[in-house]
Design a protein around this motif. Structure first.
Motif, short mmCIF file in Angstrom:
data_model
loop_
_atom_site.label_atom_id
_atom_site.label_comp_id
_atom_site.label_asym_id
_atom_site.label_seq_id
_atom_site.Cartn_x
_atom_site.Cartn_y
_atom_site.Cartn_z
N GLN A 1 -28.92 21.61 82.08
CA GLN A 1 -30.07 21.10 82.81
C GLN A 1 -30.13 21.79 84.17
O GLN A 1 -29.11 21.94 84.85
N TYR A 2 -31.33 22.18 84.54
CA TYR A 2 -31.56 22.86 85.82
C TYR A 2 -32.28 21.89 86.74
O TYR A 2 -33.32 21.34 86.38
N PHE A 3 -31.71 21.72 87.93
CA PHE A 3 -32.19 20.69 88.83
C PHE A 3 -33.10 21.24 89.91
O PHE A 3 -32.91 22.35 90.40
N GLY A 4 -34.05 20.42 90.30
CA GLY A 4 -34.85 20.68 91.47
C GLY A 4 -34.12 20.24 92.72
O GLY A 4 -33.04 19.63 92.64
N PRO A 5 -34.70 20.49 93.88
CA PRO A 5 -34.05 20.14 95.15
C PRO A 5 -34.09 18.66 95.47
O PRO A 5 -33.38 18.20 96.37
N PHE B 1 -29.19 8.27 85.56
CA PHE B 1 -30.32 8.60 84.69
C PHE B 1 -31.42 7.56 84.80
O PHE B 1 -31.16 6.35 84.83
N TYR C 1 -33.56 11.60 87.52
CA TYR C 1 -32.36 10.90 87.96
C TYR C 1 -32.60 10.37 89.37
O TYR C 1 -33.47 10.87 90.10
N SER D 1 -34.65 4.11 79.23
CA SER D 1 -33.71 2.99 79.40
C SER D 1 -33.10 2.90 80.79
O SER D 1 -32.55 1.87 81.16
N GLN E 1 -30.29 9.44 92.94
CA GLN E 1 -28.98 9.58 93.56
C GLN E 1 -28.99 8.83 94.89
O GLN E 1 -29.69 9.21 95.83
N GLY F 1 -23.74 8.85 98.60
CA GLY F 1 -22.34 8.72 98.24
C GLY F 1 -22.09 8.45 96.77
O GLY F 1 -20.95 8.17 96.37
N GLN F 2 -23.13 8.54 95.96
CA GLN F 2 -23.00 8.27 94.53
C GLN F 2 -23.36 9.50 93.71
O GLN F 2 -24.00 10.43 94.21
N GLY F 3 -22.97 9.46 92.45
CA GLY F 3 -23.47 10.47 91.54
C GLY F 3 -24.86 10.10 91.07
O GLY F 3 -25.27 8.95 91.18
N PRO F 4 -25.60 11.05 90.54
CA PRO F 4 -26.93 10.73 90.02
C PRO F 4 -26.85 9.72 88.88
O PRO F 4 -25.87 9.68 88.15
N TYR G 1 -35.97 15.53 82.74
CA TYR G 1 -35.19 14.35 83.09
C TYR G 1 -35.47 13.95 84.54
O TYR G 1 -35.61 14.81 85.40
#
Lengths: 114, 114
Positions: A103-107, A45, A35, A58, A37, A40-43, A33
Protein backbone atom coordinates in the motif's frame (compact mmCIF):
# COMPACT_ATOMS: atom_id res chain seq x y z
CA UNK A 1 4.74 9.06 -11.50
CA UNK A 2 2.52 10.91 -9.08
CA UNK A 3 1.92 9.37 -5.70
CA UNK A 4 -1.18 9.42 -3.55
CA UNK A 5 -2.34 12.95 -2.85
CA UNK A 6 -4.65 14.19 -0.13
CA UNK A 7 -6.36 17.51 0.32
CA UNK A 8 -6.44 19.58 2.38
CA UNK A 9 -3.20 18.96 4.22
CA UNK A 10 -4.65 20.64 7.30
CA UNK A 11 -8.23 21.25 8.30
CA UNK A 12 -9.37 23.12 11.39
CA UNK A 13 -13.07 23.07 12.14
CA UNK A 14 -15.44 23.68 14.97
CA UNK A 15 -17.29 21.02 16.90
CA UNK A 16 -20.52 20.10 15.14
CA UNK A 17 -19.41 21.08 11.65
CA UNK A 18 -19.26 18.88 8.56
CA UNK A 19 -15.93 18.13 6.82
CA UNK A 20 -14.84 16.39 3.66
CA UNK A 21 -11.38 14.96 3.12
CA UNK A 22 -10.22 14.03 -0.36
CA UNK A 23 -7.89 11.31 -1.58
CA UNK A 24 -6.49 10.97 -5.09
CA UNK A 25 -4.88 7.53 -5.46
CA UNK A 26 -2.12 6.46 -7.80
CA UNK A 27 -3.50 6.16 -11.31
CA UNK A 28 -4.61 2.62 -12.09
CA UNK A 29 -4.77 1.49 -8.48
CA UNK A 30 -8.08 -0.23 -7.87
CA UNK A 31 -7.85 -0.68 -4.09
CA UNK A 32 -8.11 2.32 -1.78
CA UNK A 33 -7.88 2.42 2.01
CA UNK A 34 -8.60 5.03 4.64
CA UNK A 35 -6.85 4.94 8.02
CA UNK A 36 -6.84 7.26 11.01
CA UNK A 37 -3.76 7.96 13.12
CA UNK A 38 -4.05 9.57 16.52
CA UNK A 39 -1.04 11.14 18.20
CA UNK A 40 1.45 8.54 19.39
CA UNK A 41 -0.51 5.66 17.88
CA UNK A 42 -0.26 3.47 14.85
CA UNK A 43 -2.81 3.95 12.08
CA UNK A 44 -6.17 2.25 12.47
CA UNK A 45 -8.21 0.95 9.56
CA UNK A 46 -11.43 2.76 8.66
CA UNK A 47 -12.69 1.59 5.26
CA UNK A 48 -11.54 -0.16 2.11
CA UNK A 49 -12.74 0.24 -1.48
CA UNK A 50 -12.26 -2.15 -4.33
CA UNK A 51 -13.28 -0.15 -7.37
CA UNK A 52 -16.36 1.91 -6.60
CA UNK A 53 -17.74 -0.22 -3.79
CA UNK A 54 -16.91 -0.15 -0.12
CA UNK A 55 -15.76 -3.73 0.37
CA UNK A 56 -15.22 -3.37 4.12
CA UNK A 57 -16.34 -0.44 6.26
CA UNK A 58 -16.01 -2.22 9.57
CA UNK A 59 -13.47 0.28 10.88
CA UNK A 60 -15.72 3.33 10.65
CA UNK A 61 -16.28 4.36 14.27
CA UNK A 62 -19.95 5.37 13.93
CA UNK A 63 -22.55 6.57 11.46
CA UNK A 64 -21.14 10.11 11.43
CA UNK A 65 -18.40 8.78 9.16
CA UNK A 66 -19.05 7.98 5.53
CA UNK A 67 -16.86 7.56 2.46
CA UNK A 68 -17.50 7.38 -1.27
CA UNK A 69 -15.57 6.56 -4.40
CA UNK A 70 -18.13 7.12 -7.16
CA UNK A 71 -15.91 6.62 -10.21
CA UNK A 72 -13.43 4.18 -8.76
CA UNK A 73 -10.64 6.73 -8.46
CA UNK A 74 -10.91 9.74 -6.14
CA UNK A 75 -12.41 9.07 -2.73
CA UNK A 76 -13.95 11.43 -0.21
CA UNK A 77 -14.20 10.76 3.51
CA UNK A 78 -17.09 12.66 5.05
CA UNK A 79 -17.52 13.37 8.74
CA UNK A 80 -20.76 14.85 10.04
CA UNK A 81 -21.25 16.66 13.34
CA UNK A 82 -17.54 16.56 14.12
CA UNK A 83 -16.41 15.96 17.68
CA UNK A 84 -13.12 16.84 19.38
CA UNK A 85 -12.29 13.15 19.50
CA UNK A 86 -12.25 13.07 15.70
CA UNK A 87 -9.03 15.10 15.72
CA UNK A 88 -6.35 12.97 14.09
CA UNK A 89 -4.37 12.53 10.89
CA UNK A 90 -6.47 10.83 8.24
CA UNK A 91 -4.40 8.71 5.88
CA UNK A 92 -5.27 7.37 2.49
CA UNK A 93 -3.45 4.53 0.76
CA UNK A 94 -3.85 2.77 -2.57
CA UNK A 95 -2.64 -0.49 -3.99
CA UNK A 96 -2.54 -1.89 -7.49
CA UNK A 97 -5.16 -4.55 -6.91
CA UNK A 98 -7.02 -6.57 -4.33
CA UNK A 99 -4.20 -9.08 -4.17
CA UNK A 100 -1.36 -6.59 -4.08
CA UNK A 101 0.38 -6.44 -0.74
CA UNK A 102 2.02 -3.05 -0.95
CA UNK A 103 0.00 0.00 0.00
CA UNK A 104 1.25 3.45 -0.94
CA UNK A 105 0.34 6.22 1.44
CA UNK A 106 -0.51 9.84 0.95
CA UNK A 107 0.84 12.56 3.24
CA UNK A 108 -2.37 12.65 5.26
CA UNK A 109 -4.86 15.31 6.30
CA UNK A 110 -4.46 16.65 9.81
CA UNK A 111 -7.95 17.33 11.17
CA UNK A 112 -8.34 19.48 14.26
CA UNK A 113 -11.76 19.89 15.81
CA UNK A 114 -11.94 22.80 18.22
CA UNK B 1 -8.02 -11.20 16.23
CA UNK B 2 -4.86 -10.12 14.48
CA UNK B 3 -2.49 -7.81 16.34
CA UNK B 4 1.03 -6.41 16.28
CA UNK B 5 3.22 -5.60 19.26
CA UNK B 6 6.42 -3.65 18.86
CA UNK B 7 8.94 -2.40 21.35
CA UNK B 8 8.27 0.95 22.88
CA UNK B 9 10.46 3.89 22.20
CA UNK B 10 11.99 6.24 22.06
CA UNK B 11 15.22 4.59 21.07
CA UNK B 12 18.31 6.79 21.07
CA UNK B 13 21.54 5.59 19.46
CA UNK B 14 24.85 7.00 18.39
CA UNK B 15 25.79 6.99 14.73
CA UNK B 16 27.16 3.62 13.52
CA UNK B 17 25.48 1.73 16.39
CA UNK B 18 23.57 -1.50 15.80
CA UNK B 19 19.79 -1.23 15.75
CA UNK B 20 17.15 -3.77 16.67
CA UNK B 21 13.45 -2.95 16.93
CA UNK B 22 11.41 -5.91 18.08
CA UNK B 23 8.07 -6.79 16.52
CA UNK B 24 5.84 -9.77 17.27
CA UNK B 25 2.45 -10.57 15.84
CA UNK B 26 -0.68 -12.60 16.44
CA UNK B 27 -2.55 -13.84 13.40
CA UNK B 28 -4.93 -16.67 12.61
CA UNK B 29 -3.47 -17.31 9.16
CA UNK B 30 -0.24 -16.58 7.37
CA UNK B 31 -0.01 -12.85 7.05
CA UNK B 32 2.33 -10.66 5.09
CA UNK B 33 4.58 -8.56 7.32
CA UNK B 34 5.79 -5.02 6.77
CA UNK B 35 7.98 -2.31 8.19
CA UNK B 36 6.96 1.23 7.32
CA UNK B 37 8.96 4.34 8.18
CA UNK B 38 7.76 7.87 8.79
CA UNK B 39 10.46 10.53 8.52
CA UNK B 40 9.82 13.88 10.22
CA UNK B 41 7.23 15.86 8.31
CA UNK B 42 6.68 13.12 5.73
CA UNK B 43 4.16 10.40 5.02
CA UNK B 44 4.46 6.67 5.65
CA UNK B 45 6.83 4.84 3.33
CA UNK B 46 7.23 1.12 2.91
CA UNK B 47 10.68 0.14 4.14
CA UNK B 48 10.57 -3.62 3.57
CA UNK B 49 8.23 -6.57 3.57
CA UNK B 50 8.10 -10.35 3.71
CA UNK B 51 5.22 -12.47 2.52
CA UNK B 52 5.98 -15.95 3.84
CA UNK B 53 7.87 -17.74 6.57
CA UNK B 54 11.68 -17.48 6.46
CA UNK B 55 11.56 -14.68 3.87
CA UNK B 56 13.97 -11.84 4.55
CA UNK B 57 13.01 -8.32 3.56
CA UNK B 58 15.80 -5.80 3.08
CA UNK B 59 16.18 -2.20 1.99
CA UNK B 60 18.58 0.70 2.70
CA UNK B 61 20.67 -1.53 4.97
CA UNK B 62 17.68 -2.60 7.06
CA UNK B 63 16.68 -6.25 7.31
CA UNK B 64 13.88 -8.26 8.88
CA UNK B 65 13.22 -12.01 8.75
CA UNK B 66 9.74 -13.54 8.94
CA UNK B 67 9.96 -16.04 11.81
CA UNK B 68 6.81 -18.13 12.00
CA UNK B 69 8.03 -20.21 14.96
CA UNK B 70 8.48 -17.13 17.12
CA UNK B 71 5.82 -15.01 15.33
CA UNK B 72 8.37 -12.23 14.98
CA UNK B 73 9.64 -9.77 12.38
CA UNK B 74 12.40 -7.83 14.13
CA UNK B 75 13.97 -4.91 12.28
CA UNK B 76 17.78 -4.67 12.27
CA UNK B 77 20.46 -2.44 10.84
CA UNK B 78 24.15 -2.91 11.38
CA UNK B 79 25.21 0.74 11.39
CA UNK B 80 22.64 3.51 11.78
CA UNK B 81 23.00 7.02 10.42
CA UNK B 82 21.58 10.32 11.58
CA UNK B 83 19.31 10.23 8.54
CA UNK B 84 17.64 7.07 9.91
CA UNK B 85 15.99 9.13 12.64
CA UNK B 86 12.29 8.48 12.16
CA UNK B 87 9.32 6.54 13.52
CA UNK B 88 9.21 2.89 12.49
CA UNK B 89 5.96 0.92 12.29
CA UNK B 90 5.53 -2.83 12.09
CA UNK B 91 2.35 -4.02 10.38
CA UNK B 92 0.66 -7.14 9.08
CA UNK B 93 -1.82 -7.88 6.35
CA UNK B 94 -3.99 -10.99 6.48
CA UNK B 95 -3.91 -12.68 3.09
CA UNK B 96 -6.82 -14.96 3.91
CA UNK B 97 -9.65 -12.56 3.23
CA UNK B 98 -10.45 -10.10 0.48
CA UNK B 99 -9.30 -7.16 2.54
CA UNK B 100 -5.61 -6.45 2.75
CA UNK B 101 -6.07 -3.88 5.49
CA UNK B 102 -2.98 -3.30 7.57
CA UNK B 103 -2.92 -3.96 11.30
CA UNK B 104 -0.30 -1.75 12.94
CA UNK B 105 1.95 -1.58 15.94
CA UNK B 106 2.19 1.63 17.92
CA UNK B 107 5.41 2.74 16.31
CA UNK B 108 8.95 3.11 17.65
CA UNK B 109 10.66 6.47 17.52
CA UNK B 110 14.38 6.32 16.70
CA UNK B 111 16.78 9.20 17.24
CA UNK B 112 20.35 8.84 16.00
CA UNK B 113 22.90 11.28 17.35
CA UNK B 114 26.09 12.21 15.49
Amino acid sequence: GAGVSQTPSNKVTEKGKYVELRCDPISGHTALYWYRQSLGQGPEFLIYFQGTGAADDSGLPNDRFFAVRPEGSVSTLKIQRTERGDSAVYLCASSLSLQADTQYFGPGTRLTVL
Amino acid sequence: GNSVTQMEGPVTLSEEAFLTINCTYTATGYPSLFWYVQYPGEGLQLLLKATKADDKGSNKGFEATYRKETTSFHLEKGSVQVSDSAVYFCALSDKAGNNRKLIWGLGTSLAVNP
